[in-house]
Design a protein around this motif. Sequence first.
Motif, PDB file in Angstrom:
ATOM      1  N   LEU A 216       0.854  -0.985  -0.125  1.00 33.54           N
ATOM      2  CA  LEU A 216      -0.003   0.080  -0.117  1.00 33.54           C
ATOM      3  C   LEU A 216       0.834   1.195   0.322  1.00 33.54           C
ATOM      4  CD1 LEU A 216      -2.734  -1.147   2.664  1.00 33.54           C
ATOM      5  CD2 LEU A 216      -2.577  -1.223   0.136  1.00 33.54           C
ATOM      6  N   GLN A 217       0.237   2.420  -0.306  1.00 31.32           N
ATOM      7  CA  GLN A 217       1.349   3.401  -0.760  1.00 31.32           C
ATOM      8  C   GLN A 217       0.483   4.592   0.122  1.00 31.32           C
ATOM      9  OE1 GLN A 217       3.096   4.317  -3.723  1.00 31.32           O
ATOM     10  NE2 GLN A 217       3.298   2.070  -4.006  1.00 31.32           N
ATOM     11  N   LEU A 218       1.492   5.300   0.677  1.00 31.11           N
ATOM     12  CA  LEU A 218       1.093   6.753   1.494  1.00 31.11           C
ATOM     13  C   LEU A 218       1.903   7.757   0.753  1.00 31.11           C
ATOM     14  CD1 LEU A 218       1.842   5.648   5.146  1.00 31.11           C
ATOM     15  CD2 LEU A 218      -0.349   5.607   4.083  1.00 31.11           C
ATOM     16  N   PRO A 219       0.863   8.625  -0.208  1.00 27.16           N
ATOM     17  CA  PRO A 219       1.670   9.399  -0.958  1.00 27.16           C
ATOM     18  C   PRO A 219       1.622  10.827  -0.076  1.00 27.16           C
ATOM     19  CG  PRO A 219      -0.434   8.777  -1.892  1.00 27.16           C
ATOM     20  CD  PRO A 219      -0.367   8.331  -0.528  1.00 27.16           C
ATOM     21  N   LEU A 220       2.872  11.374   0.068  1.00 19.07           N
ATOM     22  CA  LEU A 220       3.272  12.331   0.741  1.00 19.07           C
ATOM     23  C   LEU A 220       2.580  13.664   1.084  1.00 19.07           C
ATOM     24  CD1 LEU A 220       7.227  12.277   0.470  1.00 19.07           C
ATOM     25  CD2 LEU A 220       5.632  11.441   2.083  1.00 19.07           C
ATOM     26  N   ASP A 221       1.618  13.995   0.006  1.00 18.07           N
ATOM     27  CA  ASP A 221       0.689  15.236   0.287  1.00 18.07           C
ATOM     28  C   ASP A 221      -0.289  14.770   1.148  1.00 18.07           C
ATOM     29  OD1 ASP A 221      -0.108  13.276  -1.693  1.00 18.07           O
ATOM     30  OD2 ASP A 221      -0.840  15.246  -2.986  1.00 18.07           O
ATOM     31  N   ALA A 222      -0.796  13.716   0.847  1.00 12.75           N
ATOM     32  CA  ALA A 222      -2.067  13.179   1.522  1.00 12.75           C
ATOM     33  C   ALA A 222      -1.610  12.669   3.130  1.00 12.75           C
ATOM     34  CB  ALA A 222      -2.907  12.121   0.973  1.00 12.75           C
ATOM     35  N   PHE A 223      -0.415  12.375   3.120  1.00  9.38           N
ATOM     36  CA  PHE A 223       0.166  12.059   4.502  1.00  9.38           C
ATOM     37  C   PHE A 223       0.655  13.295   5.114  1.00  9.38           C
ATOM     38  CE2 PHE A 223       2.998   9.244   7.027  1.00  9.38           C
ATOM     39  CZ  PHE A 223       2.252   8.628   7.743  1.00  9.38           C
ATOM     40  N   GLY A 224       0.402  14.444   4.591  1.00  9.87           N
ATOM     41  CA  GLY A 224       1.142  15.743   5.353  1.00  9.87           C
ATOM     42  C   GLY A 224       2.635  15.685   5.374  1.00  9.87           C
ATOM     43  N   LEU A 225       3.219  14.906   4.752  1.00 12.04           N
ATOM     44  CA  LEU A 225       4.967  14.571   5.014  1.00 12.04           C
ATOM     45  C   LEU A 225       5.201  14.084   6.114  1.00 12.04           C
ATOM     46  CD1 LEU A 225       6.121  18.375   3.888  1.00 12.04           C
ATOM     47  CD2 LEU A 225       5.880  16.143   2.269  1.00 12.04           C
ATOM     48  N   GLY A 226       3.920  13.174   6.739  1.00 11.63           N
ATOM     49  CA  GLY A 226       4.133  12.669   7.959  1.00 11.63           C
ATOM     50  C   GLY A 226       3.830  13.431   9.141  1.00 11.63           C
ATOM     51  N   MET A 227       3.104  14.505   8.994  1.00 16.09           N
ATOM     52  CA  MET A 227       3.154  15.480  10.103  1.00 16.09           C
ATOM     53  C   MET A 227       1.534  15.932  10.217  1.00 16.09           C
ATOM     54  SD  MET A 227       6.678  17.467   9.862  1.00 16.09           S
ATOM     55  CE  MET A 227       6.164  18.410   8.374  1.00 16.09           C
ATOM     56  N   ASN A 228       0.584  15.545   9.693  1.00 14.57           N
ATOM     57  CA  ASN A 228      -0.758  16.252   9.825  1.00 14.57           C
ATOM     58  C   ASN A 228      -1.563  15.656  10.688  1.00 14.57           C
ATOM     59  OD1 ASN A 228      -1.071  13.621   8.131  1.00 14.57           O
ATOM     60  ND2 ASN A 228      -1.995  14.927   6.310  1.00 14.57           N
ATOM     61  N   ASP A 229      -1.154  14.812  11.607  1.00 16.80           N
ATOM     62  CA  ASP A 229      -1.938  14.201  12.608  1.00 16.80           C
ATOM     63  C   ASP A 229      -3.047  13.322  12.187  1.00 16.80           C
ATOM     64  OD1 ASP A 229      -1.227  15.105  15.317  1.00 16.80           O
ATOM     65  OD2 ASP A 229      -1.661  17.123  14.811  1.00 16.80           O
ATOM     66  N   LYS A 230      -2.657  12.692  11.094  1.00 16.97           N
ATOM     67  CA  LYS A 230      -3.456  11.558  10.655  1.00 16.97           C
ATOM     68  C   LYS A 230      -3.140  10.396  11.282  1.00 16.97           C
ATOM     69  CE  LYS A 230      -4.891  13.341   6.295  1.00 16.97           C
ATOM     70  NZ  LYS A 230      -5.088  13.288   4.686  1.00 16.97           N
ATOM     71  N   ALA A 231      -3.858   9.263  11.483  1.00 16.92           N
ATOM     72  CA  ALA A 231      -3.615   7.991  12.005  1.00 16.92           C
ATOM     73  C   ALA A 231      -4.426   7.088  11.516  1.00 16.92           C
ATOM     74  CB  ALA A 231      -4.369   8.108  13.435  1.00 16.92           C
ATOM     75  N   ILE A 232      -3.729   5.926  11.288  1.00 12.65           N
ATOM     76  CA  ILE A 232      -4.219   4.724  10.304  1.00 12.65           C
ATOM     77  C   ILE A 232      -4.212   3.507  11.390  1.00 12.65           C
ATOM     78  CG2 ILE A 232      -3.673   3.052   8.633  1.00 12.65           C
ATOM     79  CD1 ILE A 232      -1.870   5.302   7.264  1.00 12.65           C
ATOM     80  N   HIS A 233      -5.490   2.944  11.652  1.00 10.66           N
ATOM     81  CA  HIS A 233      -5.707   1.778  12.117  1.00 10.66           C
ATOM     82  C   HIS A 233      -6.080   0.497  11.572  1.00 10.66           C
ATOM     83  CE1 HIS A 233      -5.669   4.102  16.145  1.00 10.66           C
ATOM     84  NE2 HIS A 233      -6.156   5.048  15.447  1.00 10.66           N
TER      85      HIS A 233
END
Lengths: 355, 355, 355, 355
Positions: A278-295
């Motif tokens: 699976l892929q985590l595109p950096l924009d949607a992933f906020g460069l790893g900093m946008n307080d998203k969480a994956i469960h």
Amino acid sequence: MTETMRAFVIKQVGETAVVEKPIPEPGPEEAIVRTTAALICTSDVHTVKGALPVEPGRTLGHESVGVVHSLGSAVTGFTEGQRVAVNAVTPCYRCSYCQRGFTSQCGGALGGYKYTTQMDGNMAEYFVVPAAQANLTPIPDRLSDDWAVYSCDMLSTGFMGAEHARLNFGETVAVFAQGPVGLCATMGANLMGAGRIIAVESRPERQALAKRFGADDIVDFTQGDPVEQIMDMTDGEGVDAAIEAFGFPQTFEACLRVTKAGGRVSNIGYHGENPAPLQLPLDAFGLGMNDKAIHTGLCPGGNERMGRLFQLMMSGRIDPTPMTTHTFAFDDISRAFEMMTSKEDGIIKPLITFG
Amino acid sequence: MTETMRAFVIKQVGETAVVEKPIPEPGPEEAIVRTTAALICTSDVHTVKGALPVEPGRTLGHESVGVVHSLGSAVTGFTEGQRVAVNAVTPCYRCSYCQRGFTSQCGGALGGYKYTTQMDGNMAEYFVVPAAQANLTPIPDRLSDDWAVYSCDMLSTGFMGAEHARLNFGETVAVFAQGPVGLCATMGANLMGAGRIIAVESRPERQALAKRFGADDIVDFTQGDPVEQIMDMTDGEGVDAAIEAFGFPQTFEACLRVTKAGGRVSNIGYHGENPAPLQLPLDAFGLGMNDKAIHTGLCPGGNERMGRLFQLMMSGRIDPTPMTTHTFAFDDISRAFEMMTSKEDGIIKPLITFG
Amino acid sequence: MTETMRAFVIKQVGETAVVEKPIPEPGPEEAIVRTTAALICTSDVHTVKGALPVEPGRTLGHESVGVVHSLGSAVTGFTEGQRVAVNAVTPCYRCSYCQRGFTSQCGGALGGYKYTTQMDGNMAEYFVVPAAQANLTPIPDRLSDDWAVYSCDMLSTGFMGAEHARLNFGETVAVFAQGPVGLCATMGANLMGAGRIIAVESRPERQALAKRFGADDIVDFTQGDPVEQIMDMTDGEGVDAAIEAFGFPQTFEACLRVTKAGGRVSNIGYHGENPAPLQLPLDAFGLGMNDKAIHTGLCPGGNERMGRLFQLMMSGRIDPTPMTTHTFAFDDISRAFEMMTSKEDGIIKPLITFG
Amino acid sequence: MTETMRAFVIKQVGETAVVEKPIPEPGPEEAIVRTTAALICTSDVHTVKGALPVEPGRTLGHESVGVVHSLGSAVTGFTEGQRVAVNAVTPCYRCSYCQRGFTSQCGGALGGYKYTTQMDGNMAEYFVVPAAQANLTPIPDRLSDDWAVYSCDMLSTGFMGAEHARLNFGETVAVFAQGPVGLCATMGANLMGAGRIIAVESRPERQALAKRFGADDIVDFTQGDPVEQIMDMTDGEGVDAAIEAFGFPQTFEACLRVTKAGGRVSNIGYHGENPAPLQLPLDAFGLGMNDKAIHTGLCPGGNERMGRLFQLMMSGRIDPTPMTTHTFAFDDISRAFEMMTSKEDGIIKPLITFG
């Protein structure tokens, strides 16, 4: 002389059969259940296609209810003849994973899922229940088997999807795909306080069920990029949470794209079909900093949780039976399995009844 | 006649300069701080390389402390001349993101990070503090500037990494990379109850600091695959949580690989260097079903949190100053920035002092 | 011929004795442990005074370690002769309370506490371990019995007190009373990120241990109202959390009084001595509206948690042994119990060794 | 010449009046709203009886909606004439309490409740909104004032009661008293996944509303001890959570008594009528060890939460308007207040309309 029973087994990759097997005997912590009703799960279709390495001759199935046939010496509080449901996942409840609360990971990753992968499944006239003290759930008298059987996997998995979305009341959630587990996630999100549910689905009959189970809006991905549609519907802001109930990289990525900062992606799709990461595109992933969480997670078992599902049915808050599009006797299990594979005739869940 | 000050700016991609700018005036909810000490952050090195689109002439910097120079009309409870620290992230505290607790995402993804991206940074003799009521933190008398300045980004970010690891006491955590933020994550994990900290780092001086800050074991990735090393160290079971403090796809993937089922991956690395999507291999991701969770985040601000960091310093529980490997006067900021770019001479954090 | 062992029993309220009993045999899910070391708990002093209704002849004790003597048929992964610790609380892990995570309430309120109340305790040469699969904890080779025995109750209970205080890093917590459980709560709060620990205690030797275990400030309640002292120390604002480790209405009320709005009161004191209800004065309770929370609990068991306590000892993060003020052979158990009752000679915890 | 408006004030304990006051001017962070609709709250009845010390001449009221009349200089994103709702609690969002998430405790215990206690309330033709950026909530076009006004206190407080009950889906909750806040707690529990709601109430019209809002069972406390009735209804086991929405020591104690071990007591009742401390009987409190938790709280404000309440109304999931038993023009406010005091004519909530 050992008595025998019929069981629906995988003979080899791509081939199933109904065979005779001995009726099993319970170990001290086990029970034997005589099956009265079952559902076929698409994950067994995957298994027969070869998604999981399974020993030839292993009985399929993990969504069955029945009556207690016999009880191991250490099992108390149940009686022979009692109507019971058993979850697809049957943890030991005593290993370190179980003690940490990750009962679906009993003994290690996905280890709570024992039917078919570690022992015979329960699409058979009789089946074994491990750790029966925790895994046998009495079915209330007022609840018929065709209702109760949805607690075994569909409702527990779908509701877990909604739980992992960690919704605050009134929040917006998108549910990607409205197969039976996605439909149950929709139902669960509706039950747990969602303010707006956006269901992604193209088949009209599933769209209709989604609406019935609480969806406010339908996104048909054949009519345009679902990410764009959802962003438009939310004035460009996105949703608080997205539930992946399809099991494909594109859907997973779409979940990440439609969530706003601070959003949660809750995965319940089985990603065993497509071997690509699976892929985590950096924009949607906020460069790893946008307080998203994956469960992530796997159908939680146990009679405490099953009892709560029954309570919701008993009080009229949920009714999963509209998902039962077809009914077959166990004699016709092969035909039912074929239909579940081809997904013909608008099939969602086929109920299998035992004589 | 407007008074002027010196500021360290980006002139264009690849070029910095010290320029004169007017000393700013505060809006009603703002404050102006006269800088006394600052740290250079590697993220500014990224910015100058072009990682973020920044207006030419924008002042760099987001790790500064100083004294209150002037206060907006709506700011109460502070006095001119008071020593204060200001976090790199300065949220409004009133938008919907802030109300939901995602203050670093003020107004939208990464929106709480205003210095350099939305307004002048604070590597200057004076700087503006938005929403000063919440963002000015009094520095206790007993705490010198060279301690306090670590609260602005390094400790807050590193400790967030440990918080998102959601450790139960005694659990095992791996921290990938021991740059200043990774070192602070190690310190934070140690402070929040970790039972074993495995620090991944190859440079001897950083390994030594990691040990000093609480690491139990060091994994040198130049001596073999760090995933294998960590799996060996944990008898093949893996860790409860992994903190990504490096910002590369390989490290992110390694975090997923070393966590056991139910494990947490906490990302604090900045993934702006490499445009490729991050990858979730299906085995390490348990086909989306192994109860793993991934958390992301950005340095949380606010004087309440900053005050708690100061309390930990005041009580002697943490001491970040061993990370200050070099000290420069603001006159030498260009030289300091060069060294931070080249990472020469074992530099970790250079402290900049203001006359 | 049945072999016998010596056990320390309650003969009737107010009277104890050492008697001979048969060495027990394990059921399928049980184990028998030969005791090597134990601690005496003040709650047994309460029991002998009549606080709990206990069958005459019941063996006392619930803080014991030893070696596996024999294993039930359903217990796997352990070997005879292996060094093990067993928590005071031995849940079944399979009832609805256990499945909900309230393992100390196994089967109903306080039901996880089986030793002495539901079965023979373990201040005896041999003892039974229910649900041994989950309740036997291997003791690492490097850890001696006099360390490991603190995991059975003191550390698990004290750390639960700190967990229920739900501390954010750097927060302030008051711990009322520094008996062994209070001392462990102090140690736990220190380990879990407290920024300031205020220990309430009047005895100098306990004050000294509190300091050693992480307390920043000592409040001696013989020198003035502890509530006033704590409010003064916190500039009138109060603490973020208070831990009640004494078990008296006045202390409980003081905990409520010293917490600021939003504060947590974590109770670990045993309130069985004084039959009067605890009181919540309306001012300290904010008329029921000040976002305070009160948590209660009972020593959590299970080998997963015990293993994490051992990890903290192994890595040198905690050392409970300074609480062992006295050591006795089991032959002298009656004398040790007398001293624990009179609390003479500065006794904190007496270690009992078995030949 | 200053324009004036009419306001409903407390003249002294026991006496109210409609008086003329100047229309207020906004500070930089404030807004002025022209009132269009309001509800009377029983807590104002308590205030007039003297429960809270309030300055003579203070305007009463805290449940009002209207249109933006004017905006302070620092308030952006709103327009004059826009329809808005304002919560009873109007936090600053910037103090340490607000930053910790305890916005109702803004600045200290209960400090977010500013109307009447710290400034004029909003039962007036115009009113001030502090921290307007966070506290002004746009009302969607499709939502009329008589719906929107329930977000100001009733729904927010009642739903908080359900949130603090921390329900897992399908659990059982008892709600003590079905006044408007208790009814909203019932509605909230139903929305957030309860499997069974037991509403305690004796008045038939309130029982009927409770059923309509989701109650499964009604306990009439005039027909026998409600604790016994609830224990009987739950086969002696008790409920998972109890919500106190009455504000009396007996009800609070009953909440503790009907919860099983591990249960939560969520208080939303205002305990200002009876000065006696609340009591925690040791048996129901499990001697302080039965894993019960008690939560308190005060109506949470903020436009983010208000917006979520509106979303639930917009999607048809909740409809609070059946609670509006009476409607009065503001000219008749004194008569309405009398009825709210006497509770005559089955009054639940009287809606006040402004010309």
